[in-house]
Design a protein around this motif. Structure first.
Motif, PDB file in Angstrom:
ATOM      1  N   LYS A   4      42.135  46.357  48.270  1.00 26.41           N
ATOM      2  CA  LYS A   4      40.864  45.646  48.202  1.00 26.41           C
ATOM      3  C   LYS A   4      39.993  46.334  47.157  1.00 26.41           C
ATOM      4  O   LYS A   4      40.029  47.549  46.985  1.00 26.41           O
ATOM      5  CB  LYS A   4      40.165  45.594  49.558  1.00 26.41           C
ATOM      6  CG  LYS A   4      39.777  46.935  50.131  1.00 26.41           C
ATOM      7  CD  LYS A   4      39.106  46.758  51.476  1.00 26.41           C
ATOM      8  CE  LYS A   4      38.818  48.109  52.105  1.00 26.41           C
ATOM      9  NZ  LYS A   4      38.182  47.981  53.401  1.00 26.41           N
ATOM     10  N   TYR A   6      36.048  46.647  46.001  1.00 30.61           N
ATOM     11  CA  TYR A   6      34.700  46.407  46.511  1.00 30.61           C
ATOM     12  C   TYR A   6      33.720  47.406  45.907  1.00 30.61           C
ATOM     13  O   TYR A   6      34.105  48.403  45.315  1.00 30.61           O
ATOM     14  CB  TYR A   6      34.670  46.505  48.039  1.00 30.61           C
ATOM     15  CG  TYR A   6      34.989  47.884  48.579  1.00 30.61           C
ATOM     16  CD1 TYR A   6      33.974  48.767  48.904  1.00 30.61           C
ATOM     17  CD2 TYR A   6      36.293  48.326  48.746  1.00 30.61           C
ATOM     18  CE1 TYR A   6      34.248  50.038  49.392  1.00 30.61           C
ATOM     19  CE2 TYR A   6      36.585  49.567  49.233  1.00 30.61           C
ATOM     20  CZ  TYR A   6      35.556  50.433  49.555  1.00 30.61           C
ATOM     21  OH  TYR A   6      35.823  51.687  50.021  1.00 30.61           O
ATOM     22  N   TRP A  23      32.806  50.640  41.440  1.00 30.40           N
ATOM     23  CA  TRP A  23      33.735  49.761  42.137  1.00 30.40           C
ATOM     24  C   TRP A  23      34.904  50.599  42.615  1.00 30.40           C
ATOM     25  O   TRP A  23      35.378  51.482  41.909  1.00 30.40           O
ATOM     26  CB  TRP A  23      34.202  48.639  41.217  1.00 30.40           C
ATOM     27  CG  TRP A  23      33.132  47.618  41.002  1.00 30.40           C
ATOM     28  CD1 TRP A  23      32.128  47.660  40.096  1.00 30.40           C
ATOM     29  CD2 TRP A  23      32.941  46.425  41.743  1.00 30.40           C
ATOM     30  NE1 TRP A  23      31.319  46.560  40.217  1.00 30.40           N
ATOM     31  CE2 TRP A  23      31.808  45.777  41.222  1.00 30.40           C
ATOM     32  CE3 TRP A  23      33.628  45.825  42.785  1.00 30.40           C
ATOM     33  CZ2 TRP A  23      31.342  44.576  41.718  1.00 30.40           C
ATOM     34  CZ3 TRP A  23      33.165  44.614  43.270  1.00 30.40           C
ATOM     35  CH2 TRP A  23      32.037  43.998  42.741  1.00 30.40           C
ATOM     36  N   ASP A  28      45.441  48.956  51.288  1.00 31.74           N
ATOM     37  CA  ASP A  28      45.440  48.541  52.685  1.00 31.74           C
ATOM     38  C   ASP A  28      46.459  49.355  53.475  1.00 31.74           C
ATOM     39  O   ASP A  28      47.398  49.930  52.921  1.00 31.74           O
ATOM     40  CB  ASP A  28      45.781  47.052  52.799  1.00 31.74           C
ATOM     41  CG  ASP A  28      44.682  46.173  52.229  1.00 31.74           C
ATOM     42  OD1 ASP A  28      43.514  46.602  52.236  1.00 31.74           O
ATOM     43  OD2 ASP A  28      44.998  45.063  51.781  1.00 31.74           O
ATOM     44  N   GLN A  58      33.942  45.917  37.838  1.00 33.33           N
ATOM     45  CA  GLN A  58      34.906  45.146  38.616  1.00 33.33           C
ATOM     46  C   GLN A  58      36.077  44.731  37.730  1.00 33.33           C
ATOM     47  O   GLN A  58      37.224  44.735  38.168  1.00 33.33           O
ATOM     48  CB  GLN A  58      34.232  43.912  39.199  1.00 33.33           C
ATOM     49  CG  GLN A  58      35.161  42.990  39.950  1.00 33.33           C
ATOM     50  CD  GLN A  58      34.482  41.731  40.425  1.00 33.33           C
ATOM     51  OE1 GLN A  58      33.280  41.583  40.316  1.00 33.33           O
ATOM     52  NE2 GLN A  58      35.250  40.815  40.940  1.00 33.33           N
ATOM     53  N   TYR A  72      45.725  42.204  45.109  1.00 34.56           N
ATOM     54  CA  TYR A  72      44.364  42.653  45.389  1.00 34.56           C
ATOM     55  C   TYR A  72      43.503  41.494  45.845  1.00 34.56           C
ATOM     56  O   TYR A  72      43.834  40.332  45.646  1.00 34.56           O
ATOM     57  CB  TYR A  72      43.746  43.311  44.154  1.00 34.56           C
ATOM     58  CG  TYR A  72      43.531  42.352  43.004  1.00 34.56           C
ATOM     59  CD1 TYR A  72      42.321  41.682  42.848  1.00 34.56           C
ATOM     60  CD2 TYR A  72      44.532  42.095  42.085  1.00 34.56           C
ATOM     61  CE1 TYR A  72      42.116  40.799  41.813  1.00 34.56           C
ATOM     62  CE2 TYR A  72      44.353  41.221  41.046  1.00 34.56           C
ATOM     63  CZ  TYR A  72      43.138  40.572  40.918  1.00 34.56           C
ATOM     64  OH  TYR A  72      42.951  39.688  39.885  1.00 34.56           O
ATOM     65  N   ARG A  73      42.406  41.857  46.490  1.00 31.10           N
ATOM     66  CA  ARG A  73      41.365  40.889  46.822  1.00 31.10           C
ATOM     67  C   ARG A  73      40.029  41.552  46.502  1.00 31.10           C
ATOM     68  O   ARG A  73      39.853  42.746  46.723  1.00 31.10           O
ATOM     69  CB  ARG A  73      41.447  40.447  48.279  1.00 31.10           C
ATOM     70  CG  ARG A  73      41.179  41.516  49.285  1.00 31.10           C
ATOM     71  CD  ARG A  73      41.420  41.003  50.713  1.00 31.10           C
ATOM     72  NE  ARG A  73      41.048  41.982  51.694  1.00 31.10           N
ATOM     73  CZ  ARG A  73      41.753  43.051  52.021  1.00 31.10           C
ATOM     74  NH1 ARG A  73      42.899  43.283  51.425  1.00 31.10           N
ATOM     75  NH2 ARG A  73      41.333  43.896  52.929  1.00 31.10           N
ATOM     76  N   VAL A  74      39.131  40.775  45.966  1.00 30.93           N
ATOM     77  CA  VAL A  74      37.818  41.284  45.578  1.00 30.93           C
ATOM     78  C   VAL A  74      36.820  40.887  46.652  1.00 30.93           C
ATOM     79  O   VAL A  74      36.699  39.718  47.011  1.00 30.93           O
ATOM     80  CB  VAL A  74      37.387  40.741  44.202  1.00 30.93           C
ATOM     81  CG1 VAL A  74      35.994  41.213  43.842  1.00 30.93           C
ATOM     82  CG2 VAL A  74      38.386  41.157  43.135  1.00 30.93           C
ATOM     83  N   ILE A  75      36.117  41.870  47.163  1.00 34.47           N
ATOM     84  CA  ILE A  75      35.075  41.628  48.159  1.00 34.47           C
ATOM     85  C   ILE A  75      33.738  41.693  47.424  1.00 34.47           C
ATOM     86  O   ILE A  75      33.342  42.755  46.939  1.00 34.47           O
ATOM     87  CB  ILE A  75      35.139  42.672  49.288  1.00 34.47           C
ATOM     88  CG1 ILE A  75      36.508  42.607  49.964  1.00 34.47           C
ATOM     89  CG2 ILE A  75      34.009  42.458  50.279  1.00 34.47           C
ATOM     90  CD1 ILE A  75      36.762  43.706  50.953  1.00 34.47           C
ATOM     91  N   PRO A  76      33.028  40.559  47.303  1.00 39.54           N
ATOM     92  CA  PRO A  76      31.772  40.572  46.556  1.00 39.54           C
ATOM     93  C   PRO A  76      30.707  41.398  47.270  1.00 39.54           C
ATOM     94  O   PRO A  76      30.649  41.426  48.501  1.00 39.54           O
ATOM     95  CB  PRO A  76      31.366  39.093  46.486  1.00 39.54           C
ATOM     96  CG  PRO A  76      32.086  38.448  47.610  1.00 39.54           C
ATOM     97  CD  PRO A  76      33.338  39.238  47.852  1.00 39.54           C
ATOM     98  N   PRO A  77      29.854  42.082  46.506  1.00 39.13           N
ATOM     99  CA  PRO A  77      28.818  42.903  47.134  1.00 39.13           C
ATOM    100  C   PRO A  77      27.713  42.032  47.732  1.00 39.13           C
ATOM    101  O   PRO A  77      27.412  40.953  47.233  1.00 39.13           O
ATOM    102  CB  PRO A  77      28.280  43.751  45.984  1.00 39.13           C
ATOM    103  CG  PRO A  77      28.581  42.959  44.765  1.00 39.13           C
ATOM    104  CD  PRO A  77      29.848  42.197  45.053  1.00 39.13           C
ATOM    105  N   LYS A  78      27.134  42.531  48.801  1.00 40.67           N
ATOM    106  CA  LYS A  78      26.004  41.842  49.431  1.00 40.67           C
ATOM    107  C   LYS A  78      24.740  42.603  49.062  1.00 40.67           C
ATOM    108  O   LYS A  78      24.611  43.792  49.355  1.00 40.67           O
ATOM    109  CB  LYS A  78      26.178  41.813  50.949  1.00 40.67           C
ATOM    110  CG  LYS A  78      27.365  41.029  51.398  1.00 40.67           C
ATOM    111  CD  LYS A  78      27.490  41.046  52.894  1.00 40.67           C
ATOM    112  CE  LYS A  78      28.741  40.297  53.318  1.00 40.67           C
ATOM    113  NZ  LYS A  78      28.988  40.419  54.744  1.00 40.67           N
TER     114      LYS A  78
END
Length: 101
Positions: A4, A6, A23, A28, A58, A72-78
């Motif tokens: 991941k 992030y 980033w 996992d 990123q 991979y997977r990108v988790i967008p920031p909040k």
């Protein structure tokens, strides 16, 4: 092998935004963790869980994952939503709720 990507949030102990602009690529968990019967430590045979790679952007993290064949997977920031509050508003004459102790 999957990972991941992030941008870490600031910790509760931080008042500033240090180390929140990087980033992170983090692998996992592939095998479950076990409790060592002798010492009671939590162990795992997967050493990739210990690896955290830091990148400035990123795009650099995604390029690294693609170059090395990592799913991979990108988790967008909040972004934090801050409510602006003034101390003097507690004593404002036109306050909607009465002030109580």
């Amino acid at each position: 092998m999957s990972a991941k990507i992030y941008r870490p949030a600031k910790t509760a102990m931080q008042s500033g935004k240090a180390k929140t602009h990087i980033w992170v690529l983090e692998f996992d968990q592939n095998s479950p963790r076990k409790i060592d019967p002798v010492m009671g430590y939590t162990t795992s045979s997967d050493t990739r869980q210990q690896v955290k790679l830091n990148f400035e952007t990123q795009e650099q993290a995604v390029a690294y994952a693609q170059k090395n064949g990592i799913d991979y997977r990108v988790i967008p920031p909040k972004e934090a939503v801050r409510q602006v509050a003034s101390y003097t508003d507690n004593f404002r004459y036109s306050r909607q709720q009465p002030w109580t102790h």
